[in-house]
Design a protein around this motif. Sequence first.
Motif, PDB file in Angstrom:
ATOM      1  N   GLY A 116      62.400  29.410   9.199  1.00  0.00           N
ATOM      2  CA  GLY A 116      60.977  29.068   9.169  1.00  0.00           C
ATOM      3  C   GLY A 116      60.183  29.614  10.340  1.00  0.00           C
ATOM      4  N   ILE A 117      60.801  30.480  11.153  1.00  0.00           N
ATOM      5  CA  ILE A 117      60.137  30.945  12.374  1.00  0.00           C
ATOM      6  C   ILE A 117      58.825  31.683  12.095  1.00  0.00           C
ATOM      7  N   TYR A 118      58.789  32.467  11.001  1.00  0.00           N
ATOM      8  CA  TYR A 118      57.565  33.234  10.709  1.00  0.00           C
ATOM      9  C   TYR A 118      56.437  32.304  10.275  1.00  0.00           C
ATOM     10  N   SER A 119      56.793  31.218   9.592  1.00  0.00           N
ATOM     11  CA  SER A 119      55.782  30.226   9.190  1.00  0.00           C
ATOM     12  C   SER A 119      55.196  29.527  10.414  1.00  0.00           C
ATOM     13  N   ILE A 120      56.030  29.282  11.432  1.00  0.00           N
ATOM     14  CA  ILE A 120      55.543  28.641  12.664  1.00  0.00           C
ATOM     15  C   ILE A 120      54.651  29.604  13.442  1.00  0.00           C
ATOM     16  N   GLU A 121      55.036  30.883  13.474  1.00  0.00           N
ATOM     17  CA  GLU A 121      54.195  31.886  14.131  1.00  0.00           C
ATOM     18  C   GLU A 121      52.817  31.932  13.473  1.00  0.00           C
ATOM     19  N   ASN A 122      52.827  31.912  12.157  1.00  0.00           N
ATOM     20  CA  ASN A 122      51.561  31.930  11.402  1.00  0.00           C
ATOM     21  C   ASN A 122      50.751  30.671  11.666  1.00  0.00           C
ATOM     22  N   TYR A 123      51.440  29.532  11.738  1.00  0.00           N
ATOM     23  CA  TYR A 123      50.778  28.236  11.987  1.00  0.00           C
ATOM     24  C   TYR A 123      50.060  28.231  13.342  1.00  0.00           C
ATOM     25  N   LEU A 124      50.742  28.676  14.397  1.00  0.00           N
ATOM     26  CA  LEU A 124      50.143  28.664  15.736  1.00  0.00           C
ATOM     27  C   LEU A 124      48.995  29.662  15.846  1.00  0.00           C
ATOM     28  N   THR A 125      49.157  30.820  15.212  1.00  0.00           N
ATOM     29  CA  THR A 125      48.092  31.828  15.229  1.00  0.00           C
ATOM     30  C   THR A 125      46.882  31.339  14.432  1.00  0.00           C
ATOM     31  N   SER A 126      47.155  30.729  13.275  1.00  0.00           N
ATOM     32  CA  SER A 126      46.079  30.213  12.424  1.00  0.00           C
ATOM     33  C   SER A 126      45.301  29.110  13.120  1.00  0.00           C
ATOM     34  N   ARG A 127      46.012  28.273  13.848  1.00  0.00           N
ATOM     35  CA  ARG A 127      45.348  27.171  14.551  1.00  0.00           C
ATOM     36  C   ARG A 127      44.378  27.718  15.595  1.00  0.00           C
ATOM     37  N   ARG A 128      44.808  28.735  16.299  1.00  0.00           N
ATOM     38  CA  ARG A 128      43.946  29.360  17.310  1.00  0.00           C
ATOM     39  C   ARG A 128      42.691  29.943  16.652  1.00  0.00           C
ATOM     40  N   LEU A 129      42.884  30.641  15.540  1.00  0.00           N
ATOM     41  CA  LEU A 129      41.747  31.242  14.830  1.00  0.00           C
ATOM     42  C   LEU A 129      40.788  30.177  14.312  1.00  0.00           C
ATOM     43  N   MET A 130      41.344  29.094  13.747  1.00  0.00           N
ATOM     44  CA  MET A 130      40.493  28.043  13.165  1.00  0.00           C
ATOM     45  C   MET A 130      39.665  27.343  14.242  1.00  0.00           C
ATOM     46  N   TYR A 131      40.236  27.155  15.418  1.00  0.00           N
ATOM     47  CA  TYR A 131      39.467  26.499  16.482  1.00  0.00           C
ATOM     48  C   TYR A 131      38.276  27.337  16.908  1.00  0.00           C
ATOM     49  N   TRP A 132      38.505  28.626  17.147  1.00  0.00           N
ATOM     50  CA  TRP A 132      37.402  29.438  17.644  1.00  0.00           C
ATOM     51  C   TRP A 132      36.470  29.908  16.535  1.00  0.00           C
ATOM     52  N   GLN A 133      36.957  29.983  15.295  1.00  0.00           N
ATOM     53  CA  GLN A 133      36.104  30.444  14.196  1.00  0.00           C
ATOM     54  C   GLN A 133      35.394  29.314  13.467  1.00  0.00           C
ATOM     55  N   VAL A 134      35.978  28.107  13.502  1.00  0.00           N
ATOM     56  CA  VAL A 134      35.411  26.990  12.727  1.00  0.00           C
ATOM     57  C   VAL A 134      35.048  25.800  13.615  1.00  0.00           C
ATOM     58  N   TYR A 135      36.058  25.160  14.215  1.00  0.00           N
ATOM     59  CA  TYR A 135      35.819  23.908  14.946  1.00  0.00           C
ATOM     60  C   TYR A 135      34.918  24.101  16.162  1.00  0.00           C
ATOM     61  N   LEU A 136      35.016  25.262  16.811  1.00  0.00           N
ATOM     62  CA  LEU A 136      34.186  25.529  17.982  1.00  0.00           C
ATOM     63  C   LEU A 136      33.174  26.641  17.708  1.00  0.00           C
ATOM     64  N   HIS A 137      32.868  26.840  16.436  1.00  0.00           N
ATOM     65  CA  HIS A 137      31.848  27.818  16.058  1.00  0.00           C
ATOM     66  C   HIS A 137      30.487  27.333  16.558  1.00  0.00           C
ATOM     67  N   LYS A 138      29.610  28.270  16.857  1.00  0.00           N
ATOM     68  CA  LYS A 138      28.290  27.908  17.414  1.00  0.00           C
ATOM     69  C   LYS A 138      27.525  26.960  16.484  1.00  0.00           C
ATOM     70  N   THR A 139      27.632  27.164  15.182  1.00  0.00           N
ATOM     71  CA  THR A 139      26.914  26.300  14.234  1.00  0.00           C
ATOM     72  C   THR A 139      27.433  24.866  14.303  1.00  0.00           C
ATOM     73  N   THR A 140      28.757  24.736  14.371  1.00  0.00           N
ATOM     74  CA  THR A 140      29.374  23.405  14.457  1.00  0.00           C
ATOM     75  C   THR A 140      28.933  22.690  15.733  1.00  0.00           C
ATOM     76  N   VAL A 141      29.022  23.398  16.851  1.00  0.00           N
ATOM     77  CA  VAL A 141      28.680  22.808  18.150  1.00  0.00           C
ATOM     78  C   VAL A 141      27.187  22.467  18.201  1.00  0.00           C
ATOM     79  N   GLY A 142      26.339  23.366  17.704  1.00  0.00           N
ATOM     80  CA  GLY A 142      24.892  23.120  17.694  1.00  0.00           C
ATOM     81  C   GLY A 142      24.523  21.918  16.863  1.00  0.00           C
TER      82      GLY A 142
END
Length: 320
Positions: A116-142
């Motif tokens: 399952g190592i590749y799934s975990i790599e994808n999970y950690l990378t996806s989490r990073r992308l989702m935080y900066w692209q969605v949860y901490l997006h300028k629209t969300t913060v504004g």
Amino acid sequence: VQAAILMHDIGHGPFSHVLENTLISGITHEEISLMMMDRINNEMHGALTLAINIFKNEYPKRFLHQLISSQLDMDRLDYLRRDSFFTGVTEGNIGSARIIKMLNVVDDALVVESNGIYSIENYLTSRRLMYWQVYLHKTTVGCENVLINALHRAKALAAKGTELFASPALRYFLYNDVDANSFQSDEKALDNYIELDDNDIWSALKVWQHHDDKILSLLASNIVNRRLFKVEVREKEPTEEEIQALKASLSATYGIEEADCQYLMGVNKVQKDMYNPFDDHISILYKDGTLKDITVASEILNIELLSKKICKYYLCYQRF
């Protein structure tokens, strides 16, 4: 375990984390979740006792608590997929079923089998992308800033005795200072909190648009008509001179006291890492029984990059 996983976040108020430092103080949503679970447990004559013990990490099999709260818990596997789907940000679509299938237990701790190592790599990378692209997006913060400031303004007006439209549940939190002691000593606090939902906030905002208070009506109108704060993302903290100049401009444009301009702006400091090697590890289990931390086992993940605390400043303010 399933009951604890499903119920661990029931203490969230309307609009998720927004209420935690506006209408209530000194108590987290996890603590409120536990109070709700205790109340349900009483009504169910103790049927939730085991789930509560697991939730509080007081059950002998500690790995079960990791399913509820850890760097690889079910909450994260759920919200990343769900938020990816509803926002259309496909990078967050992780293989959660595959990860769950690959979970194992060694020395009372969750581990992931090496397949399952590749799934975990994808999970950690996806989490990073989702935080900066969605949860901490300028629209969300504004948007969050406008809503938080509107509630702060409403609370300040309520403290002065100004009459505000609000449902009975919302009124309780506007006209009382509710903290951890309130929840412990007064059953009404939890009763009203349970009744609060997004509709209470939305209906109040729709009415507050027409309130005599210039600031409250402006902020409420911003939310209802989606005129969100402008957001500037900075690497360095805005200087005191910049903030004072911004307050002066807001004061002149909207005809309000400079002291009240705090409601038309905000500075958020955000620090985020995607993996903390000093927290509970995500360990990979190999066929020969050896264990390696994901950052050692992975060929593509960079421990320094993943564990680095990225710091950004969000300067939010009413548009001119």
